[in-house]
Design an enzyme around this catalytic site. Structure first.
Site, PDB file in Angstrom:
ATOM      1  N   CYS A 209      26.534  29.173  44.985  1.00  0.00           N
ATOM      2  CA  CYS A 209      26.660  30.450  45.701  1.00  0.00           C
ATOM      3  C   CYS A 209      28.146  30.730  45.981  1.00  0.00           C
ATOM      4  O   CYS A 209      28.995  30.554  45.116  1.00  0.00           O
ATOM      5  CB  CYS A 209      25.804  30.375  46.962  1.00  0.00           C
ATOM      6  N   THR A 210      28.472  31.129  47.197  1.00  0.00           N
ATOM      7  CA  THR A 210      29.851  31.499  47.524  1.00  0.00           C
ATOM      8  C   THR A 210      30.757  30.293  47.747  1.00  0.00           C
ATOM      9  O   THR A 210      31.934  30.463  48.096  1.00  0.00           O
ATOM     10  CB  THR A 210      29.894  32.405  48.769  1.00  0.00           C
TER      11      THR A 210
END
Length: 200
Positions: free
Chosen positions: A104-105
């Site tokens: 993800c981030t």
């Protein structure tokens, strides 16, 4: 028998639970090949975005190096991209690590640390524009479940980290072992890194 590799899992306040524990379930099934370590800036238990806390085993200032880095995403990445301590630790560790991975981030942290300059990478598509702003020199892939570029593995949003971790396990232990792990977890592994139904 392959050597037992150490995994350093980076924790910070408001990390995403599945970003961490989805991949760790896969690596943990192969506990004869991987030893998991939870690492954070301090020894205090770290609260996830969903609330439950995780125990920290090692801190950034301990002289320990890891074979594999796992950097989760979550709301906390918005703050941590300005945290010099975590960025410096990632730079130090990444140069020695055999593999560097993010979910993800988490890739925004790697990008902000300069570790994705000139590297093909991806992130959560809902946060892609923000990720791009953290790493303008990164070769961001707008459609990818996960991306492998050299020793760096980055994955898309949340559950994609499970697919990526199995791809990394396959790289290290071979396809039969990765398939065996997915089967034991009763997980339908998406083996096509380019199949990204959430990119839209």
């Amino acid at each position: 028998m392959s050597k037992k590799r150490t995994i350093g899992v980076v924790l910070f306040p408001e990390f995403e639970l599945l970003d961490v524990f989805g991949p760790l379930e896969m690596f943990g099934i192969a506990s004869d090949s991987f030893h998991i370590n939870m690492v954070a800036q301090s020894k205090e238990a770290v609260a996830s975005r969903q609330g439950p806390k995780s125990v920290v085993e090692h801190t950034f200032d301990e002289p320990i190096f890891y074979d594999i880095l796992l950097v989760p995403g979550g709301q906390g990445t918005r703050r941590e991209v300005d945290n010099k301590a975590i960025l410096d630790w990632l730079r130090l560790q990444a140069h020695r690590a055999e593999y560097v991975s993010s979910v993800c981030t988490g890739s925004a942290l790697l990008a902000k640390a300069g570790l994705l300059d000139g590297v093909r990478a991806t992130t959560n598509k809902r946060s892609l524009d923000w990720g791009v702003s953290m790493g303008p020199k990164t070769l961001w892939q707008r459609r990818a479940r996960w991306v492998e570029d050299g020793k760096i593995f980055t994955s898309s949003g949340i559950s994609a980290g499970i697919d990526m971790s199995l791809a990394l396990i396959q790289k290290i232990l071979g396809p039969e072992k990765a398939q065996e792990i997915a089967k034991r977890a009763e997980y339908s592994w998406n083996q096509d890194a380019n199949h990204d139904p959430f990119a839209k």
